[in-house]
Design a protein around this motif. Sequence first.
Motif, PDB file in Angstrom:
ATOM      1  N   VAL A   1       0.924  -1.015  -0.136  1.00 56.01           N
ATOM      2  CA  VAL A   1      -0.083   0.054   0.003  1.00 56.01           C
ATOM      3  C   VAL A   1       0.772   1.512  -0.104  1.00 56.01           C
ATOM      4  N   GLU A   2       0.649   2.147  -0.880  1.00 60.38           N
ATOM      5  CA  GLU A   2       1.347   3.515  -0.807  1.00 60.38           C
ATOM      6  C   GLU A   2       0.399   4.524  -0.303  1.00 60.38           C
ATOM      7  N   TRP A   3       0.745   5.276   0.578  1.00 60.46           N
ATOM      8  CA  TRP A   3      -0.053   6.404   1.067  1.00 60.46           C
ATOM      9  C   TRP A   3       0.704   7.749   1.242  1.00 60.46           C
ATOM     10  N   GLU A   4      -0.119   8.899   1.405  1.00 57.09           N
ATOM     11  CA  GLU A   4       0.456   9.949   1.850  1.00 57.09           C
ATOM     12  C   GLU A   4      -0.325  10.719   2.972  1.00 57.09           C
ATOM     13  N   ALA A   5       0.574  11.060   3.835  1.00 59.29           N
ATOM     14  CA  ALA A   5       0.158  11.312   5.115  1.00 59.29           C
ATOM     15  C   ALA A   5       1.117  11.854   6.034  1.00 59.29           C
ATOM     16  N   THR A   6       0.527  12.434   7.121  1.00 56.52           N
ATOM     17  CA  THR A   6       1.543  13.307   8.230  1.00 56.52           C
ATOM     18  C   THR A   6       2.485  11.785   8.715  1.00 56.52           C
ATOM     19  N   PRO A   7       3.510  12.152   9.058  1.00 48.94           N
ATOM     20  CA  PRO A   7       4.463  11.009   9.530  1.00 48.94           C
ATOM     21  C   PRO A   7       4.005  10.019  10.435  1.00 48.94           C
ATOM     22  N   ASP A   8       3.123  10.527  11.633  1.00 50.88           N
ATOM     23  CA  ASP A   8       2.866   9.586  12.532  1.00 50.88           C
ATOM     24  C   ASP A   8       1.445   8.705  12.328  1.00 50.88           C
ATOM     25  N   ILE A   9       0.967   8.542  11.136  1.00 55.03           N
ATOM     26  CA  ILE A   9      -0.147   8.178  10.803  1.00 55.03           C
ATOM     27  C   ILE A   9       0.028   6.516  10.713  1.00 55.03           C
ATOM     28  N   SER A  10      -0.834   5.784  11.060  1.00 53.58           N
ATOM     29  CA  SER A  10      -0.954   4.479  11.019  1.00 53.58           C
ATOM     30  C   SER A  10      -1.871   3.794  10.575  1.00 53.58           C
ATOM     31  N   LEU A  11      -1.836   3.013   9.200  1.00 52.23           N
ATOM     32  CA  LEU A  11      -2.663   2.181   8.354  1.00 52.23           C
ATOM     33  C   LEU A  11      -2.875   0.662   8.860  1.00 52.23           C
ATOM     34  N   GLN A  12      -3.962   0.215   8.787  1.00 50.31           N
ATOM     35  CA  GLN A  12      -4.220  -1.526   8.829  1.00 50.31           C
ATOM     36  C   GLN A  12      -4.987  -1.939   7.735  1.00 50.31           C
TER      37      GLN A  12
ATOM     38  N   VAL B   1       5.431   3.740   1.447  1.00 46.92           N
ATOM     39  CA  VAL B   1       5.202   2.640   0.890  1.00 46.92           C
ATOM     40  C   VAL B   1       5.052   1.568   1.984  1.00 46.92           C
ATOM     41  N   SER B   2       4.199   0.782   2.133  1.00 49.44           N
ATOM     42  CA  SER B   2       4.334  -0.208   3.072  1.00 49.44           C
ATOM     43  C   SER B   2       5.200  -1.327   2.468  1.00 49.44           C
ATOM     44  N   GLN B   3       5.834  -2.497   3.464  1.00 50.96           N
ATOM     45  CA  GLN B   3       6.601  -3.505   3.117  1.00 50.96           C
ATOM     46  C   GLN B   3       5.516  -4.449   2.335  1.00 50.96           C
ATOM     47  N   LEU B   4       6.274  -5.297   1.544  1.00 53.46           N
ATOM     48  CA  LEU B   4       5.376  -6.201   0.795  1.00 53.46           C
ATOM     49  C   LEU B   4       4.897  -7.183   1.833  1.00 53.46           C
ATOM     50  N   GLY B   5       3.454  -7.305   1.809  1.00 51.81           N
ATOM     51  CA  GLY B   5       3.053  -8.297   2.622  1.00 51.81           C
ATOM     52  C   GLY B   5       2.291  -9.361   1.900  1.00 51.81           C
ATOM     53  N   PHE B   6       2.091 -10.456   2.569  1.00 50.26           N
ATOM     54  CA  PHE B   6       1.362 -11.616   1.875  1.00 50.26           C
ATOM     55  C   PHE B   6      -0.093 -12.235   2.610  1.00 50.26           C
ATOM     56  N   ALA B   7      -0.893 -12.323   2.110  1.00 48.53           N
ATOM     57  CA  ALA B   7      -2.306 -12.785   2.700  1.00 48.53           C
ATOM     58  C   ALA B   7      -2.586 -14.146   1.843  1.00 48.53           C
ATOM     59  N   PRO B   8      -3.615 -14.905   2.477  1.00 49.79           N
ATOM     60  CA  PRO B   8      -3.977 -16.250   2.033  1.00 49.79           C
ATOM     61  C   PRO B   8      -4.468 -16.286   0.605  1.00 49.79           C
ATOM     62  N   ALA B   9      -4.219 -17.121  -0.278  1.00 54.06           N
ATOM     63  CA  ALA B   9      -4.773 -16.938  -1.462  1.00 54.06           C
ATOM     64  C   ALA B   9      -6.068 -16.900  -1.856  1.00 54.06           C
TER      65      ALA B   9
END
Length: 432
Positions: free
Chosen positions: A59-70, A101-109
Amino acid sequence: MKLLLQFLFISWFTIPATLAQTTARVVVDLPVAESFLSEETTVIPIALSDVAPFLAYSVEWEATPDISLQIRFYESNEGAWGDWQALEPDPHSDRKAPGYVSQLGFAPAASTDFSLRIAPPYTKSDLFKVRCHFFNPGKSSAQAQADHGDRAGCPCPQPNYLDRLGWCPSGNCPIDPTPQPTVVTHLIVHHSAGSNSSSDWSAVVRSIWDYHVNVNGWDDIGYNWLIDPNGVLYEGRGNDLQGAHFCGTNAGTMGICMLGTFTSVVPSNQSVGKLEKLLAWKCCDRNIDPEDFSFHPNSGLNLFNISGHRDGICSTECPGDSLYARLPLIRTDVKDSIDACLPSSTNEKLDLETATQVFPNPARDVLYIQLPPNLPGSAILRLFDPQGRVVWQSGNAYQGGELITLSIKGWPTGWYSLQVGPGGPNLKVLIQ
Ligand SMILES: [Zn+2]
């Protein structure tokens, strides 16, 4: 009903034309909406079919530095939502705030939908843009690591590896169209900061390729080489080509990524063994001293010739505390490994024969033996008389550059033979 309305309102996605036929990836741009402010989040389908062996995402995002996405995923086979996963900014990214940009993540197929949320108590104005990438790496076919043979000039063998077609047999992971050659002086060790386990490491490598090319916008996968926990070596950018991995100062480097997170977990013996083989080959190939350090012009730093990513000019904990702590031992092992492979080489025997000086020749009272300064390791010397008997042997092994003085006063005359190292060359000496 509210969720459905939000979905109809919010969602549009694009499939790049070049990859559309493969259903390999989708990009979802999310308008920043009020729904991001609460627990009640929008459900968005992932328009990929036949996903295997897992779904890769970032996920790419633009935000203030302390924001946290889930992010979380709906798993159709379970009929349930998975847990919320924090999107950690990628330590290898070259983004500058407010872009992340987030690290590459993996989810179930079986993940068919996702939702994203912002952790409270942040307000809407903190977040400006969100773009989600999903990649279907596809199943891997069984591929043997090809034996690419030894390279001329270096007796330390290049370890076997999976080449591009080995880890991406579909051909959908093209190489850099304009590769940049570089003369390697420094070998940089990384970790991927990803999962320490996977059912399919070739699929992980394909996912990293997609992430570097289609998310980061790089010309190719960033690393020159990658090594999985089973000790399988993957060819990334490849040999003597400039990659994208060392804080933007990549000239003169070769980047090796150990797949996994080695902050507290210790890398497997198989993976470290393969890393040491690779480093020994390259040090030997480029005449790099694995235990020394030297100036790296592109970064302006004095670096160990075998360094970790964190030794560069950017702030990163890569390659993780546990792998970083292992580097001194790895340097020693690489040195030993090179010493072990050098003397057995036919090429090196020939070099020793011409590089070792024995004088005067013919000799009468004293014989001098000057060992070459680039003698690999150390050598025991033996002198054979004309009948082939050992008449003198050095008590200790000599190092390169040493001058040995031998008294031969009163020795019978004739052609003697000096052997440098066990199995080494025999130099003819006439004693008068
Ligand atoms: Zn790194």
